[in-house]
Design a protein around this motif. Structure first.
Motif, PDB file in Angstrom:
ATOM      1  N   MET A 129      47.047  81.778 -19.456  1.00 27.30           N
ATOM      2  CA  MET A 129      45.508  81.372 -19.678  1.00 27.30           C
ATOM      3  C   MET A 129      45.440  79.647 -19.560  1.00 27.30           C
ATOM      4  SD  MET A 129      42.663  82.538 -20.384  1.00 27.30           S
ATOM      5  CE  MET A 129      42.799  84.167 -21.422  1.00 27.30           C
ATOM      6  N   ARG A 130      44.357  79.371 -18.611  1.00 26.71           N
ATOM      7  CA  ARG A 130      44.262  77.890 -18.330  1.00 26.71           C
ATOM      8  C   ARG A 130      43.285  77.376 -18.935  1.00 26.71           C
ATOM      9  NH1 ARG A 130      44.653  75.497 -12.411  1.00 26.71           N
ATOM     10  NH2 ARG A 130      47.056  76.186 -13.042  1.00 26.71           N
ATOM     11  N   PHE A 131      43.467  76.455 -19.885  1.00 30.00           N
ATOM     12  CA  PHE A 131      42.538  76.003 -20.792  1.00 30.00           C
ATOM     13  C   PHE A 131      42.198  74.431 -20.565  1.00 30.00           C
ATOM     14  CE2 PHE A 131      41.883  73.411 -24.927  1.00 30.00           C
ATOM     15  CZ  PHE A 131      40.535  73.929 -25.268  1.00 30.00           C
ATOM     16  N   TYR A 132      40.839  74.294 -20.196  1.00 27.12           N
ATOM     17  CA  TYR A 132      40.403  72.842 -19.548  1.00 27.12           C
ATOM     18  C   TYR A 132      39.754  72.192 -20.824  1.00 27.12           C
ATOM     19  CZ  TYR A 132      40.436  74.548 -14.923  1.00 27.12           C
ATOM     20  OH  TYR A 132      40.780  75.037 -13.619  1.00 27.12           O
ATOM     21  N   TYR A 133      40.138  70.903 -21.046  1.00 30.91           N
ATOM     22  CA  TYR A 133      39.719  70.099 -22.037  1.00 30.91           C
ATOM     23  C   TYR A 133      39.643  68.659 -21.857  1.00 30.91           C
ATOM     24  CZ  TYR A 133      44.588  68.624 -22.761  1.00 30.91           C
ATOM     25  OH  TYR A 133      45.801  68.004 -22.369  1.00 30.91           O
ATOM     26  N   ALA A 170      41.127  64.786 -22.723  1.00 31.28           N
ATOM     27  CA  ALA A 170      42.034  63.953 -23.595  1.00 31.28           C
ATOM     28  C   ALA A 170      41.680  62.545 -23.444  1.00 31.28           C
ATOM     29  CB  ALA A 170      43.290  64.214 -23.078  1.00 31.28           C
ATOM     30  N   ASP A 171      41.255  61.660 -24.430  1.00 33.58           N
ATOM     31  CA  ASP A 171      40.818  60.470 -24.348  1.00 33.58           C
ATOM     32  C   ASP A 171      39.603  60.150 -23.252  1.00 33.58           C
ATOM     33  OD1 ASP A 171      42.526  59.290 -26.193  1.00 33.58           O
ATOM     34  OD2 ASP A 171      44.071  59.408 -24.616  1.00 33.58           O
ATOM     35  N   GLY A 172      38.757  61.277 -23.225  1.00 37.79           N
ATOM     36  CA  GLY A 172      37.674  61.211 -22.285  1.00 37.79           C
ATOM     37  C   GLY A 172      37.937  61.766 -20.916  1.00 37.79           C
ATOM     38  N   GLN A 173      39.098  62.061 -20.480  1.00 36.32           N
ATOM     39  CA  GLN A 173      39.244  62.446 -19.156  1.00 36.32           C
ATOM     40  C   GLN A 173      39.635  63.868 -18.982  1.00 36.32           C
ATOM     41  OE1 GLN A 173      39.297  60.493 -16.313  1.00 36.32           O
ATOM     42  NE2 GLN A 173      38.319  58.854 -17.754  1.00 36.32           N
ATOM     43  N   GLU A 174      38.739  64.609 -18.136  1.00 39.94           N
ATOM     44  CA  GLU A 174      39.197  66.335 -18.108  1.00 39.94           C
ATOM     45  C   GLU A 174      40.642  66.336 -17.531  1.00 39.94           C
ATOM     46  OE1 GLU A 174      36.136  68.913 -16.976  1.00 39.94           O
ATOM     47  OE2 GLU A 174      37.468  69.569 -15.491  1.00 39.94           O
ATOM     48  N   GLY A 204      43.837  64.413 -32.298  1.00 42.49           N
ATOM     49  CA  GLY A 204      42.996  63.361 -32.499  1.00 42.49           C
ATOM     50  C   GLY A 204      42.344  62.812 -31.371  1.00 42.49           C
ATOM     51  N   HIS A 205      42.718  63.170 -30.074  1.00 41.81           N
ATOM     52  CA  HIS A 205      42.146  62.809 -28.991  1.00 41.81           C
ATOM     53  C   HIS A 205      41.475  63.710 -28.141  1.00 41.81           C
ATOM     54  CE1 HIS A 205      44.060  58.446 -29.803  1.00 41.81           C
ATOM     55  NE2 HIS A 205      45.106  59.302 -30.073  1.00 41.81           N
ATOM     56  N   CYS A 206      41.288  64.692 -28.519  1.00 41.90           N
ATOM     57  CA  CYS A 206      40.948  66.067 -27.596  1.00 41.90           C
ATOM     58  C   CYS A 206      39.542  66.319 -27.863  1.00 41.90           C
ATOM     59  CB  CYS A 206      41.893  67.178 -27.744  1.00 41.90           C
ATOM     60  SG  CYS A 206      43.522  66.959 -27.445  1.00 41.90           S
ATOM     61  N   SER A 207      38.636  66.622 -26.993  1.00 43.07           N
ATOM     62  CA  SER A 207      37.291  67.169 -27.009  1.00 43.07           C
ATOM     63  C   SER A 207      37.043  68.201 -25.947  1.00 43.07           C
ATOM     64  CB  SER A 207      36.375  65.794 -26.875  1.00 43.07           C
ATOM     65  OG  SER A 207      36.462  65.314 -25.639  1.00 43.07           O
ATOM     66  N   TRP A 208      35.999  68.917 -26.008  1.00 40.52           N
ATOM     67  CA  TRP A 208      35.610  69.841 -25.122  1.00 40.52           C
ATOM     68  C   TRP A 208      35.176  69.263 -23.919  1.00 40.52           C
ATOM     69  CZ3 TRP A 208      37.071  74.419 -26.580  1.00 40.52           C
ATOM     70  CH2 TRP A 208      37.025  74.880 -27.975  1.00 40.52           C
ATOM     71  N   THR A 209      35.056  70.125 -22.972  1.00 42.80           N
ATOM     72  CA  THR A 209      34.687  69.226 -21.425  1.00 42.80           C
ATOM     73  C   THR A 209      32.977  69.321 -21.138  1.00 42.80           C
ATOM     74  OG1 THR A 209      34.842  71.371 -20.119  1.00 42.80           O
ATOM     75  CG2 THR A 209      36.961  69.974 -20.486  1.00 42.80           C
ATOM     76  N   GLY A 210      32.543  70.209 -21.774  1.00 42.02           N
ATOM     77  CA  GLY A 210      31.292  70.509 -21.459  1.00 42.02           C
ATOM     78  C   GLY A 210      30.983  71.634 -20.485  1.00 42.02           C
ATOM     79  N   ARG A 211      32.157  72.124 -19.759  1.00 37.73           N
ATOM     80  CA  ARG A 211      32.094  73.213 -18.972  1.00 37.73           C
ATOM     81  C   ARG A 211      31.332  74.622 -19.505  1.00 37.73           C
ATOM     82  NH1 ARG A 211      36.352  74.270 -14.869  1.00 37.73           N
ATOM     83  NH2 ARG A 211      37.037  72.353 -14.365  1.00 37.73           N
TER      84      ARG A 211
END
Length: 345
Positions: free
Chosen positions: A211-215, A217-221, A264-271
């Protein structure tokens, strides 16, 4: 290893080669220096570029550990060898259909250790579109390393892996509660009927869902791959279906482990969907090489070295890494569990 089939056993192969006993290769420890060509490479028709690792093993008198620390002892100079690959139909091996020439490049990512590690030569060839059309899938591929001075050749052959189809899950990701777990059933065929009917590649030996998970890290996908168990193929014909029950807890734990240093540096991509399901595979030669490399015990003891390279050692095999299934909607239970990791999502 980034994945289970991307075998990085070349150092193991070389270290065992240095210490081989007479039951594997008969030689006089006091004889003149003799280099042995080692090839490591894999073919994937979906990849843009094919890479080969070409090195030396050696037999003769002296301290092998000291030899391994010298660049010229384990690597050829670019002007010493030609590296190329040819393709032909298995029933007409004398007629060359295509020739691929590999260019010398240098990598600086080899980890430090007992072997020379400052610069690692890599040979590469742009193969995008040259392996994926129908006639190319019917052919056999032979990689050749030719010594320009002695004209001695080291070679190996492989065929490409045919297409196979992921049949489930559907387009909407959904984990079903079952026996206290959340399970998503993944299924695929070992080879689709069109590939078999038209002889478009061979059947893979081993398959592995990822399973590939896109996210971000520090604003970079970016992305991370979470690997699951393997399935061994016992059929040489199409229509053999595999089923794998993917546990959502294993997926979440995989994300937790892979992203631990980025907490602490992760976020969703908006995909629209953050996940893709891949089923990667390899052929029999790559599987046998991998199993052989797992042997444990004293490296000085007798044990066979798996190789399909002629007049040398190593591996030339086939894999698929791009058979995938996309989703149109995430499972909310999974998103909630990832958010609960407190990694920044």
């Amino acid at each position: 290893m980034k994945n289970r089939f991307e075998i990085s056993g070349l150092v193991l192969l070389l270290s065992v080669l240095f210490c081989m006993t007479s039951c594997e290769v008969e030689f006089d420890p006091n004889e003149d220096w003799k280099s042995v060509t080692v090839i490591y490479g894999v073919l994937d028709q979906d990849s843009d570029t094919t890479f080969l690792r070409i090195q030396k093993g050696f037999l003769g008198s002296g301290n092998y550990i000291e030899f391994a620390k010298e660049r010229d002892s384990i690597y050829y100079k670019p002007e010493e060898i030609d590296v190329f690959m040819v393709s032909y139909y298995p029933w007409d091996k004398e007629t060359i259909c295509d020739t691929f020439f590999f260019d010398y490049n240098e990598s600086y990512s080899k980890p430090e250790g007992d072997f020379y590690s400052e610069v690692a030569p890599i040979y590469c060839c742009r193969t995008a579109g040259r392996l994926s059309y129908e006639e190319a899938l019917k052919r056999e591929y032979k990689v050749i390393v030719r010594n320009k001075y002695s004209l001695e050749e080291t070679w190996a052959t492989t065929c490409l892996i045919g297409d196979y189809d992921i049949t489930s899950p559907g387009s909407i990701m959904y984990f079903v509660p079952k026996n206290g777990k959340n399970i998503m059933t993944c299924s695929w065929y070992n080879l689709n009927s069109r590939a078999e009917a038209n002889h478009l590649g061979e059947v893979a030996k081993v398959y592995q869902p990822i399973m590939r998970f896109y996210y971000k890290a520090d604003g970079q996908e970016t992305y991370t791959d979470i690997e699951f168990g393997t399935k061994i193929n016992t059929s040489t014909h199409s229509g053999f279906e595999f089923t794998f029950n993917m546990d959502m807890a294993d997926l979440v734990n995989g994300i937790k482990k892979n992203l631990a240093e980025k907490k602490g540096h992760c976020s969703w991509t908006g995909r629209v969907n953050a996940f893709e399901l891949y089923v990667q595979s390899c052929n029999l030669e790559m599987y046998e090489y991998y199993i052989n490399s797992l042997q444990t015990g004293n490296i000085l003891s007798d044990k066979p070295i798996y190789t399909n390279v002629q007049n040398g050692y190593g591996l030339f095999a086939a894999r698929r890494r791009h058979i995938k299934h996309t989703f149109t909607q995430n499972d909310e239970k999974l998103l909630t569990a990832i958010g609960a990791l407190n990694y920044g999502f």
